[in-house]
Design a protein around this motif. Structure first.
Motif, PDB file in Angstrom:
ATOM      1  N   LEU A 298       0.857  -1.195   0.000  1.00  0.00           N
ATOM      2  CA  LEU A 298       0.000   0.000   0.000  1.00  0.00           C
ATOM      3  C   LEU A 298       0.885   1.234   0.000  1.00  0.00           C
ATOM      4  CD1 LEU A 298      -2.796   1.343   0.141  1.00  0.00           C
ATOM      5  CD2 LEU A 298      -2.505   1.418   2.619  1.00  0.00           C
ATOM      6  N   LYS A 299       0.839   2.005  -1.074  1.00  0.00           N
ATOM      7  CA  LYS A 299       1.746   3.134  -1.210  1.00  0.00           C
ATOM      8  C   LYS A 299       1.103   4.448  -0.811  1.00  0.00           C
ATOM      9  CE  LYS A 299       5.089   0.721  -2.238  1.00  0.00           C
ATOM     10  NZ  LYS A 299       6.146   0.612  -1.213  1.00  0.00           N
ATOM     11  N   HIS A 300      -0.176   4.586  -1.034  1.00  0.00           N
ATOM     12  CA  HIS A 300      -0.795   5.884  -0.770  1.00  0.00           C
ATOM     13  C   HIS A 300      -2.307   5.694  -0.705  1.00  0.00           C
ATOM     14  CE1 HIS A 300      -0.586  10.226  -0.511  1.00  0.00           C
ATOM     15  NE2 HIS A 300      -1.572  10.340  -1.363  1.00  0.00           N
ATOM     16  N   ALA A 301      -2.949   6.522   0.099  1.00  0.00           N
ATOM     17  CA  ALA A 301      -4.405   6.465   0.174  1.00  0.00           C
ATOM     18  C   ALA A 301      -4.971   7.870   0.221  1.00  0.00           C
ATOM     19  CB  ALA A 301      -4.839   5.686   1.415  1.00  0.00           C
TER      20      ALA A 301
END
Lengths: 396, 396
Positions: A298-301
């Motif tokens: 998960l890199k960014h939200a």
């Protein structure tokens, strides 16, 4: 002939409903899994005679009983005294138990309060069970037909002591023949649709079929007696899976290969394919990000508040994501409903889930119903499941 | 002399730990609140003789017992048969019960399966309790010393029937004198620090003091007998609150004015002051946004993944927030630790919480410990509590 087990919980806070007795549930699952037949749970408040009476009752009908709670240092912790009373035994001072309690406090550079001495008095003839994470030692004692094991009520202490000290001893003391429980975990299909799908299934009479519905997930459970072979079990599980289809995301109890919850299954697939993920949540609004925080893929939200949602906002955020993380899979929710509609338990809403890859985009619309919290859970689960289907090369 | 009550849960799925028995907890709270003394919970699987034996045992020691489960249409639903067996009564057909079940199906335009007829057979002489939300009627029956009330295990049905039909009858049948339970809810102070703060408190002997620790919150509970006056109770609660200080965020049971969880307290204050909020989360990463979604004062939320966190990223996002929502309160988390450090249960981390207003900025550092999930919960709670302190004009 099954070995009969009971669970015995002690404490005013349990009997008056101040806390949910998750210990009993956990212990029942553990005992059932290794082959005991669970007969009763009993919960009794902090009254010496009531507690002792219950020990006597259980000693007449069960082979094994795990008791939790009542081992603390205060005057309302009565388990050792109650079991001694029930057995006609005295409490005896255990010097090793006291040394363990003293060393617990010494390691923390704190003086041992005088009240904790009480925890070193155990029923005469009982076998001490050391507590690796707290002050209260446990103990085991045979009374009548039943072997009692008394453990603290604090779940972390109880679980550590049960797993490390009690569980390994049980197969030596009892002839256990565990049934084999297989759970087919499904997402995206309701309980009644599952029953419909299985209506022509002709299971043998000695195999139990059960269902368990949780948030946005239904588990189909098959319980096989111990004389079923691996290949018989595999064959029946394949039949059931064939009737249920791709909605089965994991099968637990069959072998180690596929198990765990939806996030664990996706974690395996993401790591296997070395994918990265960026996320845009609307309805679940942070629930998915919060759940996936630890996952390295998960890199960014980004969160879009339903009140702020518009097609142009969505496009703008998507462009930011795709520019910053051109190689990542983009998983997004878009929803045109107002917050009032989403929060209304009588209103269904439509959620569009999109999956953007460097090569192709996919999307599908889902209908969500129920309370705000339930819709958030469904949105998070269906979004994850859309990713699972893509990663597993299933029809989207 | 207190009236003694018990809870009796039936079903394999409870006794084997497949589901948590939240019915028992809910019922215990209800009965305790109106003045019963709770003595035991018993859970028994679906075996007729075991179920009947337990009815007989309870009939000798309790005045009132609520039973849940075992009223469904299938062959393993045995409550009516077990209570009839225990009482030496026959099951009798109840034509009104069948009419209700038939009309339940008729309203849904579905034929009634033949198996549901079974639900219209109740122990002779029992009083039927109609089910407004499902098919299974309940019933009540006196056996020995005890009045038994049998309700379905489905929580929505059980709660509706208990609240609408059972609860109003209880004060007519029993002379109940409820104790008064007051809970002081605190955040940001541990259980041992609370015990230290209260060590010189000299409560009367008939007032019980208890503690209950939950995620990032400790509740201090005072139980007053029914003969305490309102002003006596207020005076003791004031004394305890004075010793605990501003860490008390709500007092439940005293009057309607201040109650509910931390979010409810903040919701009141935000609405009162007509403030707006924008949020930037790192460690809790969506947990707070997800929890506050429904609140109209939450305007926007940004997540910064701990791996992406840098001073300049933080500044950049803060500027965006302040430009877009110049009037709103900005509530932000900043954390310099890596994800591995945050996830390590043996590592403590420092979280800086900042509150930005058009006039002034405030910040404070918090130390978080424990598992990733626990740190996320603490981060969310402390961030909310920082806002509560600002809104309540407390020292930040």
């Amino acid at each position: 002939m099954k070995i009969l087990a009971e669970i015995y919980s002690q404490g005013e806070e349990v009997v008056t409903g101040q806390i949910l007795d998750s210990n009993a549930t956990w212990l029942a699952q553990q005992l059932q899994t290794i082959g005991f037949k669970l007969k009763r749970h009993t919960t009794v408040g902090d009254h010496l005679q009531d507690l002792a009476d219950t020990f006597v009752e259980i000693s007449k009908r069960a082979d094994f009983c795990v008791c939790t709670g009542g081992l603390g240092p205060t005057s309302d912790d009565l388990t050792a005294a109650a079991l001694a009373l029930a057995s006609g035994l005295e409490l005896a001072f255990d010097a090793d138990a006291l040394a363990n309690i003293e060393s617990y406090f010494a390691r923390r550079h704190r003086p041992m309060p005088e009240t904790n001495r009480k925890q070193a008095f155990l029923p005469q003839g009982s076998v001490r069970i050391d507590n690796p994470v707290g002050t209260a030692p446990g103990f085991s004692l045979q009374l009548g037909r039943c072997l009692f094991v008394c453990l603290p009520g604090v779940p972390t202490e109880m679980k550590a002591m049960f797993t490390q000290s009690v569980l390994p001893q049980l197969p030596l003391k009892f002839e256990l023949k565990p049934d084999r429980l297989i759970s087919l975990r499904t997402v995206g299909i309701g309980e009644s649709a599952i029953q419909q799908a299985l209506k022509n299934l002709q299971l043998p009479d000695d195999v139990e079929l059960g269902f368990r519905a949780a948030l946005a997930e239904v588990q189909v459970k098959l319980l096989f007696p111990d004389y079923y072979t691996d290949s018989q079990i595999h064959s029946w599980v394949d039949t059931v899976k064939g009737l249920l289809g791709d909605e089965v995301y994991a099968i637990e109890g069959l072998d180690a290969a596929v198990s765990g919850d939806l996030l664990a299954v996706i974690d395996n697939l993401m790591c296997l394919h070395q994918h990265e993920l960026v996320l845009m949540e609307s309805v679940s609004f942070g629930l998915l990000a919060h759940t996936c925080l630890l996952k390295s893929w998960l890199k960014h939200a980004i969160l879009i508040h339903p009140q702020e949602y518009s097609e142009s906002e969505y496009r703008r955020h998507l462009e930011i994501l795709q520019t910053q993380y051109p190689e990542a899979i983009g998983l997004t929710q878009s929803c045109q409903h107002t917050l009032a509609e989403i929060a209304d338990p009588n209103q269904t809403i439509t959620l569009r889930i999109c999956l953007h890859t460097p090569a192709l985009d996919y999307h599908k619309d889902f209908v969500l119903a129920g309370s705000l919290n339930y819709k958030q859970q469904q949105a998070a689960t269906y979004t994850l499941d859309f990713l699972r289907r893509y990663l597993s090369n299933l029809c989207l």
